[in-house]
Enzyme design. Structure first.
Site, PDB file in Angstrom:
ATOM      1  N   GLU A 327       0.842  -1.190   0.000  1.00 33.52           N
ATOM      2  CA  GLU A 327       0.000   0.000   0.000  1.00 33.52           C
ATOM      3  C   GLU A 327       0.883   1.248   0.000  1.00 33.52           C
ATOM      4  O   GLU A 327       1.764   1.378   0.859  1.00 33.52           O
ATOM      5  CB  GLU A 327      -0.894   0.046   1.243  1.00 33.52           C
ATOM      6  CG  GLU A 327      -2.067  -0.884   1.227  1.00 33.52           C
ATOM      7  CD  GLU A 327      -3.037  -0.598   2.371  1.00 33.52           C
ATOM      8  OE1 GLU A 327      -4.210  -0.991   2.244  1.00 33.52           O
ATOM      9  OE2 GLU A 327      -2.635  -0.002   3.382  1.00 33.52           O
ATOM     10  N   CYS A 328       0.662   2.132  -0.935  1.00 38.46           N
ATOM     11  CA  CYS A 328       1.344   3.429  -1.006  1.00 38.46           C
ATOM     12  C   CYS A 328       2.868   3.234  -0.922  1.00 38.46           C
ATOM     13  O   CYS A 328       3.488   2.778  -1.865  1.00 38.46           O
ATOM     14  CB  CYS A 328       0.820   4.374   0.073  1.00 38.46           C
ATOM     15  SG  CYS A 328       1.193   6.110  -0.255  1.00 38.46           S
ATOM     16  N   GLY A 329       3.499   3.561   0.210  1.00 34.74           N
ATOM     17  CA  GLY A 329       4.938   3.375   0.321  1.00 34.74           C
ATOM     18  C   GLY A 329       5.356   1.947   0.081  1.00 34.74           C
ATOM     19  O   GLY A 329       6.400   1.676  -0.528  1.00 34.74           O
ATOM     20  N   THR A 427      -1.305  -0.865  -4.414  1.00 38.02           N
ATOM     21  CA  THR A 427      -2.209   0.272  -4.590  1.00 38.02           C
ATOM     22  C   THR A 427      -1.598   1.505  -3.948  1.00 38.02           C
ATOM     23  O   THR A 427      -0.821   1.406  -3.000  1.00 38.02           O
ATOM     24  CB  THR A 427      -3.578   0.019  -3.931  1.00 38.02           C
ATOM     25  OG1 THR A 427      -3.393  -0.103  -2.505  1.00 38.02           O
ATOM     26  CG2 THR A 427      -4.232  -1.238  -4.464  1.00 38.02           C
TER      27      THR A 427
END
Length: 436
Positions: A327-329, A427
């Site tokens: 997720e993200c990072g 994501t």
């Protein structure tokens, strides 16, 4: 029976978090059980709440969650003496289009739970106008009640007197006035507040804030303004399926942005969580059936991540046979390369083709509704996931097959689709809940 209050303000940066932490610690120091919540998609403040109260705090979000889920989450406060819900942004600030049970505004939670609002007002550069703002917020929406205000960053006794008189004229209670006191300000970072676990002095900061607020705010009057709270019927739990039975979860200063309610939902569903630290060059648990890399600050540790051979080889070996999700990072780390703020490119895992850069910062912020085009851990193709995106990275390349069709809160399609390749998915948004 618990009493409930919402701590809000006309805008961000006025002092909601500091006041929430100070009240929570001051009442805890009096021997009371205090439960905090965070309204909206903030994964940092709940850790500060826990540091102040000794009790886990979770997010409640009217855009992403239905009323039954929110009732379930807040029911943990039933054994507390006082419950504080810290708002986000301004009291009525949300998105334009309604979500599951509201727009994400703090006012939604205040009205839904029947908790009155303690408003933090910063009257810097004004006097009687502060009363006009408070009165406008009080009268803006039926069903949202104002308990009173706390003035913050008051310049002088004369300034305080002017504002107090004006508020009295419009019938608004002033619980206290805080003079400027920079020492209790919590440190900032490029992506908001630093994380609570990074602050060795966080206990001292909260204690000082509690002492300062206790000297200037009538804590008994604030407590009397909080009505006894009887919760609505709660659902059985949060609508989130765990990504696996045994989850290898990256957890350290680079990978720490996980919503507490998500971890609790995984545990409640019977999943086991085995944490590991990529920064300590640890590999995911070989006995896990899925690996989850949450967001955080990988851009600040990109050199270490790139150099940690045991973590890199262990994650790549894991991904040969089992799902890995970022997720993200975490998504950025699964990609090919990450360019830091100094323009230095660091090789990442190469499990996905994503390349990102912080050399030219651009904020990406907002709610996300994703329709999965393919499965990801815990969710089948076609599932509709609600989440929130907040990062400053720029996409240089996103060549893999899109994971989802992603819309913002207005319904517009956005470019941050996520990716999938082999057993790896990722994501940019942080998952909050699945649409029922």
């Amino acid at each position: 029976m618990a009493a409930g209050l919402v701590i809000s303000a006309p805008a961000s940066g006025v002092g909601k978090t500091t006041l929430t932490l100070a009240l929570a610690r001051a009442w805890r120091n009096r021997g009371l059980n205090v439960q905090c919540f965070k309204s909206g998609p903030d994964y940092i403040d709940p850790a500060f709440h826990a540091a102040a109260t000794g009790r886990a705090s979770v997010n409640v979000d009217s855009w992403a969650m239905d009323r039954a889920t929110i009732a379930h989450l807040v029911s943990r406060g039933l054994d507390a003496d006082i419950v504080l819900a810290e708002g986000s942004m301004g009291l009525f600030d949300g998105v334009a289009a309604r979500g599951v049970s509201g727009t994400g505004a703090t006012a939604d939670i205040a009205e839904m739970l029947g908790w009155p609002v303690v408003l933090v007002i910063d009257p810097s550069g004004q006097a009687q106008t502060a009363a006009a703002i408070a009165a406008g917020l009080r009268d803006y929406r039926a069903g949202v009640r104002l308990a009173g205000v706390v003035l913050n960053r008051v310049a002088s006794p004369r300034h305080e007197d002017l504002v107090r008189r004006a508020l009295k004229d419009v019938g608004i209670t002033v619980f206290g006035a805080l003079p400027r006191h920079a020492e209790i300000s919590l440190p900032k970072r490029h992506l908001g507040l630093v994380q609570a676990e990074e602050q060795a002095e966080i206990g001292k900061l909260i204690d000082e804030a509690a002492r300062f607020v206790s000297e200037h705010v009538d804590l008994d009057a604030v407590m009397r303004s909080a009505p006894a709270w009887s919760p609505q019927a709660a659902s059985n739990g949060v609508s989130v399926t765990p990504p696996g039975q045994r989850i290898a979860l990256a957890r350290d200063a680079a990978f720490s942005f996980v919503y507490p309610h998500m971890l609790e939902a995984w545990h409640a569903a019977g999943a086991e969580i085995a944490t590991f630290s990529p920064l300590a060059d640890e590999a995911p648990d070989a006995n896990a059936d899925v690996c989850w890399l949450p967001g955080g600050y990988p851009e600040l540790h990109a050199g270490t991540i790139a150099a940690n051979a045991r973590f890199r080889s262990g994650l790549r070996a894991f991904a040969e046979t089992r799902p890995v999700h970022g997720e993200c990072g975490g998504y950025m780390v699964l990609g090919n390369a990450l360019t830091d703020a100094d323009g230095i490119s660091h090789e990442m895992m190469g499990l996905l083709g994503l390349e990102t850069s912080f050399a030219k910062r651009r904020m990406h912020l907002g709610y996300r509704l994703a329709a999965l085009a393919a499965p990801m851990p815990g969710h089948q193709a076609g599932a509709r996931l609600r989440g929130h995106e907040f990062h400053y990275s720029t996409i240089l390349a996103q060549p893999d097959t899109p994971l989802a069709v992603v819309h913002d809160a207005t319904g517009a399609v956005i470019a941050e689709t996520g990716s999938r390749r082999g057993h790896a998915t990722g994501t940019f948004f942080h998952l909050i809940a699945e649409d029922r």
